[in-house]
Design an enzyme around this catalytic site. Structure first.
Site, short mmCIF file in Angstrom:
data_model
loop_
_atom_site.label_atom_id
_atom_site.label_comp_id
_atom_site.label_asym_id
_atom_site.label_seq_id
_atom_site.Cartn_x
_atom_site.Cartn_y
_atom_site.Cartn_z
N ASP A 146 48.89 67.00 67.68
CA ASP A 146 48.63 68.30 68.30
C ASP A 146 49.19 69.42 67.42
OD1 ASP A 146 47.89 69.87 70.77
OD2 ASP A 146 50.02 70.39 70.62
N GLU A 166 44.72 67.78 64.74
CA GLU A 166 44.19 68.90 65.52
C GLU A 166 44.52 70.17 64.74
OE1 GLU A 166 44.09 71.91 69.03
OE2 GLU A 166 45.98 71.13 68.31
C1 NOJ Z 1 46.43 72.25 71.61
C2 NOJ Z 1 46.05 71.63 72.92
O1 NOJ Z 1 44.72 71.19 72.85
C3 NOJ Z 1 46.24 72.67 74.00
O2 NOJ Z 1 45.77 72.21 75.24
C4 NOJ Z 1 47.70 73.04 74.06
O3 NOJ Z 1 47.88 74.08 74.99
C5 NOJ Z 1 48.22 73.49 72.70
N1 NOJ Z 1 47.82 72.60 71.64
C6 NOJ Z 1 49.72 73.58 72.68
O4 NOJ Z 1 50.25 72.28 72.72
#
Ligand code: NOJ
Length: 556
Positions: A215, A257
């Site tokens: 993430d 991500e």
């Molecule tokens: C990306 C995630 O997809 C999202 O849902 C989240 O709020 C942020 N990262 C922070 O962790």
């Protein structure tokens, strides 16, 4: 094998080290899927009971949104304990059972490694704020006496935060956060942080998970005078992480991500020695733009800009996910266009995006929903299906933040939609209740029982995707059609090819397909009808029609 080590070795299914290159991923939140104990919140036992449904759809991997102990102020991306299960979703044993049952059905499991930040409730942060300034414990996070440092870093949650710094009265210092102020960023300059995150990796890989979604990975390091994204230090850490995982846990996958332009996102593959996969964020809004404009230009542009990637890597592609439909990777003019066309009500907008689901975005027009799925499944990359979008679920813009696209799964037409036996007042979120998206109109039981449903369309695409390896790893070429309103792509691998043609207009189009290698006549793989005689080279496309046909180069 019942020991941890045994499970680690057994974690990955089969012997294909690049399984992710031709996977079909289903993204799901444990709490939204099925409630087994009647408390109004989905749980691991419920999810395990629904594995036959997922296996029947044909997906090959399940991506689980965060399920760890958390105050749930960012739906679990605010982790308070990395190595346990949130009690609302069950126990660690329940997770292990789920994993085992998924593996037994040949499904891989991808979990979240939220490595950039924690919740401010995490014991690491509680310890840091009380530890002496400059100490190893304090330096688990990023502190400053002023909120002026790293001013070039953008604010991501623009609708909620005005600074990337927040004042902590206990530490009497500011701490750095790229997301909500209750999500302090970990300090990757501190070797103890890097080691602590590797322990988390050990924990889940040893249990047998097959992949980790990293993430918010571009933001791990901060440096003066930079936007604090995609820094060389971040890539160096990821190379170390990859070496670490490869040495201990064979066949595990790391997914970046990184909501970035194609060349920056592709950098997360390294030379095939960083992440195995990365999301292709810039492609997603351009699928919607091309459809709305009835023009392939946005798609041509994005593929032109996408660099070649190492042999052992793969893009992850998607139409929707649990967040807002992000418009970060478009120009300001394109963003205005997308908002105007797809989010006319200001309540549909959030941060730099649109908080709506697939079916409502497309006015519940089954032709256009299928067209977008067809592009997703015929273009390069491993496709992700967001739970509920296989039946065209709706959204609820009355709910806070992104919760409107995270409502309970609609299993049947009963009052509780088969999600939970609890009184709806106890549910974690209300069911979608207004036609045409309420459970009476949109539910799994109806669609699995009806061969003309969206569910069956998607299931068919999944079958085709599995039967045609050229779709996973083949090269992509655009075919000339004489119309800018037709997206015709050829996917080729060795001597196999598949041609997918998409009419982006709500009008019949007659096209000339420039594809001399295709000899003879072909059937549409989707409808089964005869559609194309290569000698004539002509194709008649109905409004928003999509056709696929395939052959081999030596066929004639
Ligand atoms: C990306 C995630 O997809 C999202 O849902 C989240 O709020 C942020 N990262 C922070 O962790």
């Amino acid at each position: 094998m019942t020991t941890r080590a045994g499970r680690a070795a057994a974690g990955s299914q089969g012997t294909d080290p690049t399984w992710y290159r031709d996977a079909i991923i289903y993204e799901v939140h444990v709490r939204s899927f099925a409630d087994s104990d009647g408390d109004g919140v989905g749980d691991f036992r419920g999810l395990t009971q629904k594995l036959p449904y997922l296996a029947a759809l044909g997906i090959t991997a399940v991506w689980l949104l965060p399920f760890y102990p958390s105050p749930l102020r960012d739906d679990g991306y605010d982790i308070a304990d990395y190595t346990a299960v949130h009690p609302q979703y069950g126990t660690l044993r329940d997770f292990e059972t789920f994993l085992h049952e998924a593996h037994r059905r040949g499904l891989r499991v991808i979990t979240e490694l939220v490595l950039n930040h924690t919740s401010n409730q995490h014991p690491w942060f509680q310890r840091a704020r009380r530890a002496p300034a400059g100490s190893r414990w304090r330096d688990f996070y990023v502190w400053s006496d002023t909120p002026d440092r790293y001013a070039e870093a953008r604010i991501i949650f623009k609708d909620f935060e005005t600074s990337n710094w927040a004042w902590d009265p206990v530490a009497r210092a500011y701490y750095w956060h790229r997301f909500y102020s209750h999500q302090p960023d970990l300090n990757y300059d501190n070797p103890a942080v890097r080691r602590a995150i590797l322990r988390v990796v050990d924990f889940w890989c040893a249990l047998g998970v097959d992949g980790l979604r990293l993430d918010a990975v571009p933001y791990l390091y901060e440096r003066d005078g930079t936007p604090c994204e995609n820094l060389p230090e971040t890539h160096a850490f990821l190379k170390d992480l990859r070496r670490y995982v490869d040495a201990r846990y064979p066949h595990r996958m790391l997914l970046a991500e990184a909501n970035q332009w194609p060349e920056h996102a592709a950098a997360y593959f390294g030379d095939g020695d960083e992440c195995h996969m990365a999301f292709h964020f810039p492609l997603m809004p351009r699928l919607y733009m091309a459809l709305k404009q009835g023009n392939i230009s946005p798609l041509e542009w994005v593929f032109e800009r996408t660099p070649a990637i190492p042999e052992n890597c793969q893009w992850c592609t998607f139409l929707r996910n649990h967040d807002e439909l992000t418009l970060e990777m478009v120009t300001p003019e394109e963003r205005e266009y997308m908002w105007r066309e797809y989010a006319p009500d200001p309540r549909m907008r959030l941060n730099l995006g649109i908080r709506r689901r697939l079916a409502p975005l497309l006015d519940n027009d089954q032709r256009r929903i299928r067209l977008l799925y067809s592009m997703l499944f015929s273009f390069p990359g491993t496709p992700i299906v967001y739970y509920g979008d296989e039946i065209g679920m709706g959204d609820n813009i009355e709910l806070f933040d992104r919760n409107g696209v995270r409502t309970p799964m609609q299993w049947d037409a009963s009052p509780n939609a088969g999600f939970s036996t609890a009184s709806p007042s106890l549910w974690y979120a209300p069911m979608i209740s207004t036609p045409p998206f309420d459970p009476a109109h949109v539910n799994v039981a109806d669609q699995t029982g009806r061969s003309d449903s969206l569910y069956h369309f998607l299931k068919h695409l999944i079958i085709l995707r599995k039967a045609h390896p050229e779709l996973s790893s083949g090269e992509m070429r655009w075919l000339q059609t004489g119309s800018r309103s037709v997206a015709a792509v050829l996917r080729i691998e060795k001597n196999r090819w598949l041609c997918a043609v998409h009419n982006l207009l709500d009008a019949v189009q007659e096209i000339e397909l420039c594809f001399p290698q295709a000899k003879g006549s072909f059937r549409d793989l989707i409808e089964g009808t005869l559609i194309y005689h290569a000698d004539a080279g002509r194709l008649t496309l109905q409004p928003y029609q999509t056709v696929w046909f395939a052959g081999t180069m030596d066929q004639g």
